[in-house]
Motif scaffolding. Structure first.
Motif, PDB file in Angstrom:
ATOM      1  N   SER A 298       0.808  -1.216   0.000  1.00  0.00           N
ATOM      2  CA  SER A 298       0.000   0.000   0.000  1.00  0.00           C
ATOM      3  C   SER A 298       0.842   1.268   0.000  1.00  0.00           C
ATOM      4  O   SER A 298       0.354   2.343  -0.346  1.00  0.00           O
ATOM      5  N   THR A 299       2.112   1.150   0.351  1.00  0.00           N
ATOM      6  CA  THR A 299       2.988   2.323   0.385  1.00  0.00           C
ATOM      7  C   THR A 299       3.629   2.619  -0.962  1.00  0.00           C
ATOM      8  O   THR A 299       4.270   3.655  -1.123  1.00  0.00           O
ATOM      9  N   LEU A 300       3.463   1.722  -1.942  1.00  0.00           N
ATOM     10  CA  LEU A 300       4.092   1.896  -3.253  1.00  0.00           C
ATOM     11  C   LEU A 300       3.111   2.517  -4.240  1.00  0.00           C
ATOM     12  O   LEU A 300       1.915   2.223  -4.222  1.00  0.00           O
ATOM     13  N   SER A 301       3.637   3.335  -5.136  1.00  0.00           N
ATOM     14  CA  SER A 301       2.810   3.920  -6.190  1.00  0.00           C
ATOM     15  C   SER A 301       2.548   2.859  -7.260  1.00  0.00           C
ATOM     16  O   SER A 301       3.190   1.803  -7.285  1.00  0.00           O
ATOM     17  N   VAL A 302       1.624   3.161  -8.154  1.00  0.00           N
ATOM     18  CA  VAL A 302       1.316   2.240  -9.250  1.00  0.00           C
ATOM     19  C   VAL A 302       2.568   2.009 -10.094  1.00  0.00           C
ATOM     20  O   VAL A 302       2.871   0.876 -10.482  1.00  0.00           O
ATOM     21  N   GLU A 303       3.318   3.072 -10.358  1.00  0.00           N
ATOM     22  CA  GLU A 303       4.543   2.935 -11.158  1.00  0.00           C
ATOM     23  C   GLU A 303       5.564   2.058 -10.434  1.00  0.00           C
ATOM     24  O   GLU A 303       6.226   1.220 -11.049  1.00  0.00           O
ATOM     25  N   GLU A 304       5.708   2.237  -9.134  1.00  0.00           N
ATOM     26  CA  GLU A 304       6.636   1.397  -8.368  1.00  0.00           C
ATOM     27  C   GLU A 304       6.196  -0.054  -8.381  1.00  0.00           C
ATOM     28  O   GLU A 304       7.019  -0.962  -8.498  1.00  0.00           O
ATOM     29  N   LEU A 305       4.893  -0.280  -8.300  1.00  0.00           N
ATOM     30  CA  LEU A 305       4.371  -1.648  -8.356  1.00  0.00           C
ATOM     31  C   LEU A 305       4.670  -2.276  -9.722  1.00  0.00           C
ATOM     32  O   LEU A 305       5.079  -3.435  -9.809  1.00  0.00           O
ATOM     33  N   ARG A 306       4.489  -1.498 -10.779  1.00  0.00           N
ATOM     34  CA  ARG A 306       4.778  -2.016 -12.129  1.00  0.00           C
ATOM     35  C   ARG A 306       6.261  -2.326 -12.292  1.00  0.00           C
ATOM     36  O   ARG A 306       6.630  -3.338 -12.887  1.00  0.00           O
ATOM     37  N   ARG A 307       7.122  -1.457 -11.768  1.00  0.00           N
ATOM     38  CA  ARG A 307       8.563  -1.722 -11.829  1.00  0.00           C
ATOM     39  C   ARG A 307       8.918  -2.960 -11.025  1.00  0.00           C
ATOM     40  O   ARG A 307       9.772  -3.751 -11.428  1.00  0.00           O
ATOM     41  N   SER A 308       8.253  -3.128  -9.894  1.00  0.00           N
ATOM     42  CA  SER A 308       8.492  -4.314  -9.069  1.00  0.00           C
ATOM     43  C   SER A 308       8.103  -5.582  -9.824  1.00  0.00           C
ATOM     44  O   SER A 308       8.831  -6.574  -9.795  1.00  0.00           O
ATOM     45  N   ILE A 309       6.977  -5.547 -10.512  1.00  0.00           N
ATOM     46  CA  ILE A 309       6.547  -6.695 -11.319  1.00  0.00           C
ATOM     47  C   ILE A 309       7.583  -6.994 -12.385  1.00  0.00           C
ATOM     48  O   ILE A 309       7.966  -8.146 -12.592  1.00  0.00           O
ATOM     49  N   ASP A 310       8.053  -5.950 -13.069  1.00  0.00           N
ATOM     50  CA  ASP A 310       9.060  -6.133 -14.112  1.00  0.00           C
ATOM     51  C   ASP A 310      10.333  -6.762 -13.547  1.00  0.00           C
ATOM     52  O   ASP A 310      10.879  -7.707 -14.120  1.00  0.00           O
ATOM     53  N   LEU A 311      10.795  -6.241 -12.416  1.00  0.00           N
ATOM     54  CA  LEU A 311      11.997  -6.787 -11.787  1.00  0.00           C
ATOM     55  C   LEU A 311      11.800  -8.251 -11.383  1.00  0.00           C
ATOM     56  O   LEU A 311      12.687  -9.083 -11.585  1.00  0.00           O
ATOM     57  N   LEU A 312      10.642  -8.550 -10.816  1.00  0.00           N
ATOM     58  CA  LEU A 312      10.368  -9.924 -10.393  1.00  0.00           C
ATOM     59  C   LEU A 312      10.284 -10.871 -11.594  1.00  0.00           C
ATOM     60  O   LEU A 312      10.789 -12.000 -11.539  1.00  0.00           O
ATOM     61  N   GLN A 313       9.667 -10.422 -12.685  1.00  0.00           N
ATOM     62  CA  GLN A 313       9.599 -11.256 -13.882  1.00  0.00           C
ATOM     63  C   GLN A 313      10.990 -11.536 -14.442  1.00  0.00           C
ATOM     64  O   GLN A 313      11.284 -12.657 -14.866  1.00  0.00           O
ATOM     65  N   LYS A 314      11.853 -10.530 -14.442  1.00  0.00           N
ATOM     66  CA  LYS A 314      13.227 -10.724 -14.909  1.00  0.00           C
ATOM     67  C   LYS A 314      13.978 -11.685 -13.989  1.00  0.00           C
ATOM     68  O   LYS A 314      14.763 -12.518 -14.452  1.00  0.00           O
ATOM     69  N   GLU A 315      13.744 -11.577 -12.697  1.00  0.00           N
ATOM     70  CA  GLU A 315      14.405 -12.468 -11.747  1.00  0.00           C
ATOM     71  C   GLU A 315      13.909 -13.903 -11.914  1.00  0.00           C
ATOM     72  O   GLU A 315      14.692 -14.851 -11.856  1.00  0.00           O
ATOM     73  N   ILE A 316      12.606 -14.074 -12.167  1.00  0.00           N
ATOM     74  CA  ILE A 316      12.060 -15.411 -12.416  1.00  0.00           C
ATOM     75  C   ILE A 316      12.715 -16.016 -13.653  1.00  0.00           C
ATOM     76  O   ILE A 316      13.117 -17.184 -13.643  1.00  0.00           O
ATOM     77  N   ALA A 317      12.845 -15.246 -14.719  1.00  0.00           N
ATOM     78  CA  ALA A 317      13.486 -15.733 -15.944  1.00  0.00           C
ATOM     79  C   ALA A 317      14.937 -16.126 -15.674  1.00  0.00           C
ATOM     80  O   ALA A 317      15.412 -17.161 -16.158  1.00  0.00           O
TER      81      ALA A 317
END
Length: 64
Positions: free
Chosen positions: A22-41
């Protein structure tokens, strides 16, 4: 400059599993998703490499 330093420069959030989102902005959440997807790969590539190495070793020892 280390990866963490580069992330800070790019404005990537320091994401921790289980953190309060809840403390993260929508943009921060999207960047987090991107980072996590790259880490999963990256993790999946490492698993594939280890599986390949294991299969090769098993073939060598079974054949010998």
């Amino acid at each position: 400059m280390g990866i963490e330093d580069e992330d800070a420069v790019k404005g990537n959030p320091q994401f921790t599993l289980g953190q309060d989102l809840s403390t993260l902005s929508v943009e921060e959440l999207r960047r987090s998703i991107d980072l996590l997807q790259k880490e999963i790969a990256r993790i999946e590539q490492e698993i594939a490499a280890k599986d390949s190495t294991k299969a090769t070793a098993e073939a060598v020892f079974k054949g010998g």
